[in-house]
Scaffold this active site. Structure first.
Site, PDB file in Angstrom:
ATOM      1  N   ALA A  62     -13.354 -34.771 -10.756  1.00  0.00           N
ATOM      2  CA  ALA A  62     -13.916 -34.290 -12.028  1.00  0.00           C
ATOM      3  C   ALA A  62     -13.794 -32.778 -12.172  1.00  0.00           C
ATOM      4  CB  ALA A  62     -15.369 -34.696 -12.105  1.00  0.00           C
ATOM      5  N   GLY A  63     -13.775 -32.341 -13.419  1.00  0.00           N
ATOM      6  CA  GLY A  63     -13.798 -30.908 -13.700  1.00  0.00           C
ATOM      7  C   GLY A  63     -12.448 -30.369 -14.121  1.00  0.00           C
ATOM      8  N   LYS A  96     -22.285 -39.571  -7.870  1.00  0.00           N
ATOM      9  CA  LYS A  96     -21.648 -38.493  -7.093  1.00  0.00           C
ATOM     10  C   LYS A  96     -22.732 -37.618  -6.477  1.00  0.00           C
ATOM     11  CE  LYS A  96     -18.142 -34.887  -7.452  1.00  0.00           C
ATOM     12  NZ  LYS A  96     -17.056 -34.357  -8.271  1.00  0.00           N
ATOM     13  N   ASP A 106      -9.910 -32.174 -15.929  1.00  0.00           N
ATOM     14  CA  ASP A 106      -9.688 -32.577 -17.320  1.00  0.00           C
ATOM     15  C   ASP A 106     -11.042 -32.940 -17.925  1.00  0.00           C
ATOM     16  OD1 ASP A 106      -8.594 -33.325 -19.695  1.00  0.00           O
ATOM     17  OD2 ASP A 106      -7.671 -35.171 -18.962  1.00  0.00           O
ATOM     18  N   LYS A 107     -11.830 -31.924 -18.172  1.00  0.00           N
ATOM     19  CA  LYS A 107     -13.208 -32.154 -18.615  1.00  0.00           C
ATOM     20  C   LYS A 107     -13.272 -32.896 -19.939  1.00  0.00           C
ATOM     21  CE  LYS A 107     -15.456 -28.233 -16.314  1.00  0.00           C
ATOM     22  NZ  LYS A 107     -16.647 -28.702 -15.615  1.00  0.00           N
ATOM     23  N   GLY A 118     -12.132 -30.719  -0.045  1.00  0.00           N
ATOM     24  CA  GLY A 118     -11.216 -30.056   0.879  1.00  0.00           C
ATOM     25  C   GLY A 118      -9.964 -30.822   1.235  1.00  0.00           C
ATOM     26  N   CYS A 168     -19.273 -23.235 -13.582  1.00  0.00           N
ATOM     27  CA  CYS A 168     -18.910 -23.539 -14.970  1.00  0.00           C
ATOM     28  C   CYS A 168     -20.125 -23.979 -15.783  1.00  0.00           C
ATOM     29  CB  CYS A 168     -17.844 -24.615 -15.012  1.00  0.00           C
ATOM     30  SG  CYS A 168     -16.263 -24.047 -14.393  1.00  0.00           S
ATOM     31  N   SER A 186     -24.120 -31.435  -9.298  1.00  0.00           N
ATOM     32  CA  SER A 186     -23.577 -30.108  -9.598  1.00  0.00           C
ATOM     33  C   SER A 186     -24.629 -29.060  -9.271  1.00  0.00           C
ATOM     34  CB  SER A 186     -23.193 -30.016 -11.067  1.00  0.00           C
ATOM     35  OG  SER A 186     -22.953 -28.666 -11.381  1.00  0.00           O
ATOM     36  N   PRO A 187     -24.213 -27.990  -8.578  1.00  0.00           N
ATOM     37  CA  PRO A 187     -25.196 -26.960  -8.240  1.00  0.00           C
ATOM     38  C   PRO A 187     -25.454 -26.006  -9.395  1.00  0.00           C
ATOM     39  CG  PRO A 187     -23.080 -26.400  -7.285  1.00  0.00           C
ATOM     40  CD  PRO A 187     -22.889 -27.707  -8.011  1.00  0.00           C
ATOM     41  N   ASN A 188     -24.729 -26.180 -10.506  1.00  0.00           N
ATOM     42  CA  ASN A 188     -24.781 -25.182 -11.580  1.00  0.00           C
ATOM     43  C   ASN A 188     -25.688 -25.551 -12.740  1.00  0.00           C
ATOM     44  OD1 ASN A 188     -22.802 -23.624 -10.171  1.00  0.00           O
ATOM     45  ND2 ASN A 188     -21.279 -25.113 -10.844  1.00  0.00           N
ATOM     46  N   THR A 189     -26.410 -26.652 -12.616  1.00  0.00           N
ATOM     47  CA  THR A 189     -27.349 -27.042 -13.669  1.00  0.00           C
ATOM     48  C   THR A 189     -28.738 -27.161 -13.034  1.00  0.00           C
ATOM     49  OG1 THR A 189     -25.607 -28.200 -14.842  1.00  0.00           O
ATOM     50  CG2 THR A 189     -27.855 -28.805 -15.421  1.00  0.00           C
ATOM     51  N   ASN A 225     -17.086 -22.021  -8.258  1.00  0.00           N
ATOM     52  CA  ASN A 225     -17.240 -22.127  -9.716  1.00  0.00           C
ATOM     53  C   ASN A 225     -18.700 -22.315 -10.082  1.00  0.00           C
ATOM     54  OD1 ASN A 225     -17.820 -24.833 -11.365  1.00  0.00           O
ATOM     55  ND2 ASN A 225     -17.004 -25.410  -9.355  1.00  0.00           N
ATOM     56  N   ASN A 235     -19.645 -33.412  -4.108  1.00  0.00           N
ATOM     57  CA  ASN A 235     -19.430 -32.319  -5.059  1.00  0.00           C
ATOM     58  C   ASN A 235     -19.248 -31.014  -4.253  1.00  0.00           C
ATOM     59  OD1 ASN A 235     -19.506 -30.758  -7.504  1.00  0.00           O
ATOM     60  ND2 ASN A 235     -20.734 -32.386  -8.398  1.00  0.00           N
ATOM     61  N   THR A 236     -19.314 -29.888  -4.931  1.00  0.00           N
ATOM     62  CA  THR A 236     -19.160 -28.578  -4.263  1.00  0.00           C
ATOM     63  C   THR A 236     -20.437 -28.241  -3.478  1.00  0.00           C
ATOM     64  OG1 THR A 236     -19.979 -27.539  -6.269  1.00  0.00           O
ATOM     65  CG2 THR A 236     -17.615 -27.663  -6.021  1.00  0.00           C
ATOM     66  N   PHE A 242     -21.036 -27.179 -16.773  1.00  0.00           N
ATOM     67  CA  PHE A 242     -20.760 -28.254 -17.735  1.00  0.00           C
ATOM     68  C   PHE A 242     -20.304 -27.742 -19.100  1.00  0.00           C
ATOM     69  CE2 PHE A 242     -23.907 -30.997 -15.187  1.00  0.00           C
ATOM     70  CZ  PHE A 242     -22.887 -31.453 -14.382  1.00  0.00           C
TER      71      PHE A 242
HETATM   72  C1  LIG Z   1     -13.567 -25.349 -11.503  1.00  0.00           C
HETATM   73  C2  LIG Z   1     -14.249 -26.609 -11.051  1.00  0.00           C
HETATM   74  C3  LIG Z   1     -14.960 -27.374 -11.978  1.00  0.00           C
HETATM   75  C4  LIG Z   1     -15.590 -28.546 -11.562  1.00  0.00           C
HETATM   76  N1  LIG Z   1     -16.270 -29.294 -12.485  1.00  0.00           N
HETATM   77  C5  LIG Z   1     -16.871 -30.432 -12.087  1.00  0.00           C
HETATM   78  C6  LIG Z   1     -17.549 -31.242 -13.013  1.00  0.00           C
HETATM   79  O1  LIG Z   1     -17.574 -30.965 -14.208  1.00  0.00           O
HETATM   80  N2  LIG Z   1     -18.160 -32.360 -12.566  1.00  0.00           N
HETATM   81  C7  LIG Z   1     -18.128 -32.736 -11.237  1.00  0.00           C
HETATM   82  O2  LIG Z   1     -18.694 -33.756 -10.876  1.00  0.00           O
HETATM   83  N3  LIG Z   1     -17.460 -31.983 -10.341  1.00  0.00           N
HETATM   84  C8  LIG Z   1     -16.846 -30.861 -10.723  1.00  0.00           C
HETATM   85  N4  LIG Z   1     -16.179 -30.103  -9.806  1.00  0.00           N
HETATM   86  C9  LIG Z   1     -16.183 -30.535  -8.389  1.00  0.00           C
HETATM   87  C10 LIG Z   1     -14.943 -31.334  -8.027  1.00  0.00           C
HETATM   88  O3  LIG Z   1     -14.847 -32.513  -8.775  1.00  0.00           O
HETATM   89  C11 LIG Z   1     -14.954 -31.720  -6.534  1.00  0.00           C
HETATM   90  O4  LIG Z   1     -16.030 -32.568  -6.304  1.00  0.00           O
HETATM   91  C12 LIG Z   1     -15.077 -30.501  -5.641  1.00  0.00           C
HETATM   92  O5  LIG Z   1     -14.317 -29.448  -6.129  1.00  0.00           O
HETATM   93  C13 LIG Z   1     -14.644 -30.800  -4.202  1.00  0.00           C
HETATM   94  O6  LIG Z   1     -13.311 -31.191  -4.136  1.00  0.00           O
HETATM   95  P1  LIG Z   1     -12.123 -30.170  -3.712  1.00  0.00           P
HETATM   96  O7  LIG Z   1     -12.555 -29.495  -2.454  1.00  0.00           O
HETATM   97  O8  LIG Z   1     -10.914 -31.022  -3.547  1.00  0.00           O
HETATM   98  O9  LIG Z   1     -11.993 -29.217  -4.840  1.00  0.00           O
HETATM   99  C14 LIG Z   1     -15.532 -28.943 -10.197  1.00  0.00           C
HETATM  100  C15 LIG Z   1     -14.797 -28.174  -9.284  1.00  0.00           C
HETATM  101  C16 LIG Z   1     -14.159 -27.022  -9.694  1.00  0.00           C
HETATM  102  C17 LIG Z   1     -13.388 -26.212  -8.696  1.00  0.00           C
END
Ligand SMILES: Cc1cc2nc3c(=O)[nH]c(=O)nc-3n(C[C@H](O)[C@H](O)[C@H](O)COP(=O)(O)O)c2cc1C
Length: 499
Positions: free
Chosen positions: A190-191, A358, A193-194, A439, A241, A316-319, A239, A387-388, A243
């Site tokens: 996710a993220g 998630k 193609d929002k 990762g 972002c 998501s840690p951003n909300t 990030n 997630n992150t 949402f």
């Molecule tokens: C720029 C950015 C935006 C993201 N936006 C979302 C999101 O809207 N919803 C979500 O569930 N995860 C979001 N993620 C998290 C990713 O879906 C993924 O869970 C996370 O980046 C770990 O995978 P990776 O290490 O392969 O990047 C985002 C990650 C990045 C880098």
């Protein structure tokens, strides 16, 4: 998506471009455009005809020019005449035309030689070339602001300006989950193609599935920019972002438009803001909004397009406050509400879409136990882990960018998220399909996730850095890992490190 033959044609256009460049030295722009235009607009045949015409015109031009020059040398030598005719071209141009001829010669040579060679290779080889060629644009993207680069990449995929994977996936990567067939287990997380703008293009790159979103009930700006930060040496991104997205109405419209109306049946109901909306069966846009509140649609393989999987993102840690929904009671209430809303809607013969949750990688053992208990109790169809992270592992601490607030993704997240994945596989006794995310940047990483309990795997950050060329590479490496260890299928390897 670029068909290899179209790409070949584009390659030829590139040669024509060089021709134009060469010819511009000769100041014959007008003539060149007479074949460049048809080349861009229509068939190769037309372009070839125009090119031949161009070559003919060139030879005529050379004759005329040599006549003019000889006339000119004659008139200047007979200085008795009162009127001195102007040379047809300034002297400097005569020097440049040599360069031009050289350029044109090289371009024509390359065109013929390259075209002849390319026409002898099979589609698979050609496809491999195209994917490898995408690496050439990576430095350009790295040079741009991360959000601009991201926008460009999504637009390119949405317009089909990306290579299309023509090679079949290795059969060992095929699997069935939730009654759906995946040609390979590698998905885009996710993220990226929002707003579901580029699903077709991204699937065409060879992903087994593409997750869109996170989608919110109403359009949101997200946090102020800058909100995406690169840590290239560490292979990571931070990030915050928050949402940002166009909201569920826009996304539902796009998905309906792309995939027919089997699942998202058209109903001319109007949304609260007056937009016509495409929605699921008897449910109106409000209930679609309700069910999709903090839920994303997960796309899986072409066959599965008509029946999405839904993911509740509470990690998501951003909300602010969102992660608290991972608590036992809160999660139970939320999942029950979503399941009830889902069951109220009419679904096709395939039944309601599977529901996934998630989770974050920053959970305590107790949190994990609670989530596992709720998942088993309420029969959640799957979990995405993870997630992150809000943590900053040692590997990023020396980078000043690490001080930015937000979720860290990419390489430094790998072991953290894989450990949580293992724990969850054990806690859920292997009864719930898990998607390993965090990762992944190679086939070996994907394999480790599978051995840790993942049935499917997702990535984002490595794709942002590596581009399309990474996808076939990961798939090939993963197939090799499975074969090396004597597995016949992915299912056999799932959870191998937890037994
Ligand atoms: C720029 C950015 C935006 C993201 N936006 C979302 C999101 O809207 N919803 C979500 O569930 N995860 C979001 N993620 C998290 C990713 O879906 C993924 O869970 C996370 O980046 C770990 O995978 P990776 O290490 O392969 O990047 C985002 C990650 C990045 C880098």
């Amino acid at each position: 998506m670029i068909d290899p033959k179209v790409s070949f044609f584009l390659l030829e256009l590139l040669f024509f471009f060089f021709l134009q460049l060469g010819s511009s030295f000769c100041r014959q722009g007008k003539r060149v455009s007479s074949f460049l235009l048809p080349a861009t607009l229509s068939s190769r045949k037309m372009a070839t005809r125009a090119a031949l015409k161009f070559v003919r015109e060139c030879s005529v031009y050379r004759k005329v020019k040599s006549n003019n020059i000889s006339k000119h040398s004659f008139s200047t030598s007979s200085s008795t005449t009162t009127h001195t005719p102007q040379p047809p071209f300034p002297k400097k141009v005569t020097q440049l035309s040599k360069k031009g001829r050289l350029f044109t010669g090289v371009a024509v040579g390359l065109l013929i030689g390259g075209g002849a060679y390319a026409s002898t290779v099979d589609e698979a080889t050609f496809c491999g070339w195209l994917f490898s060629a995408t690496k050439l644009v990576n430095p350009f993207f790295a040079f741009l602001d991360p959000e601009v680069a991201h926008r460009l990449a999504v637009s390119a995929a949405a317009r089909g300006w990306v290579p299309i994977e023509k090679r079949p996936d290795p059969t060992i990567l095929e699997l069935e989950v939730w009654g759906r067939r995946f040609t390979n287990p590698l998905g885009l997380s996710a993220g990226f193609d929002k707003n579901a703008e580029a699903v077709e293009g991204l699937l065409g790159l060879g992903f087994g599935f593409v997750e869109v979103g996170s989608v919110t009930p109403v359009p949101q700006e997200g946090n102020p920019k800058p909100r995406i930060f690169r840590l290239p040496k560490e292979g990571a991104i931070i990030n915050r972002c928050g949402f940002n997205g166009e909201g569920i109405v826009a996304v539902a419209k796009r998905l309906g438009a792309q995939h027919g109306k089997r699942k998202l049946e058209t109903s001319s109901t109007s949304s609260p803001n007056g937009d016509e909306v495409i929605n699921g069966g008897k449910a109106g846009p409000e209930s679609l909004g309700l069910i999709l509140e903090r839920i994303r649609l997960l796309y899986a393989d072409l066959i599965v397009h008509t029946n999405h999987l839904q993911v509740i993102n509470i990690s998501s840690p951003n909300t602010p406050g969102l992660r608290q929904l991972q608590g036992r009671k809160q999660l139970k209430d939320l999942v029950k509400k979503v399941q009830a809303a889902r069951d109220e809607m009419q679904w096709g013969e395939e039944g309601p879409p599977p529901l996934l949750v998630k989770i974050a990688p920053d959970l305590s053992k107790q949190d994990l136990e609670d989530i596992a208990a709720v998942a088993l109790d309420l029969r959640i169809d799957g979990l995405i882990i993870s997630n992150t992270t809000i943590q900053r592992p040692d590997s990023v601490c020396n980078n000043p960018v690490a001080e930015e607030t937000g979720g860290l993704s990419g390489k430094p997240l790998f072991s953290l998220s894989t450990d949580i994945l293992k724990d969850m596989y054990v806690l859920t006794k292997g009864k719930i399909p898990l998607i390993g995310c965090g990762g992944v940047g190679s086939g070996e990483d994907a394999y480790k996730k599978i051995r840790a309990g993942a049935t499917l795997v997702q990535l984002y950050t490595a794709f942002a850095y590596g581009g399309p060329a990474l996808i076939p590479k990961i798939k090939a490496e993963l197939a090799q890992c499975l074969e090396r260890d004597g597995y016949q299928s992915i299912h056999e390897a799932v959870g191998a490190d937890c037994r």
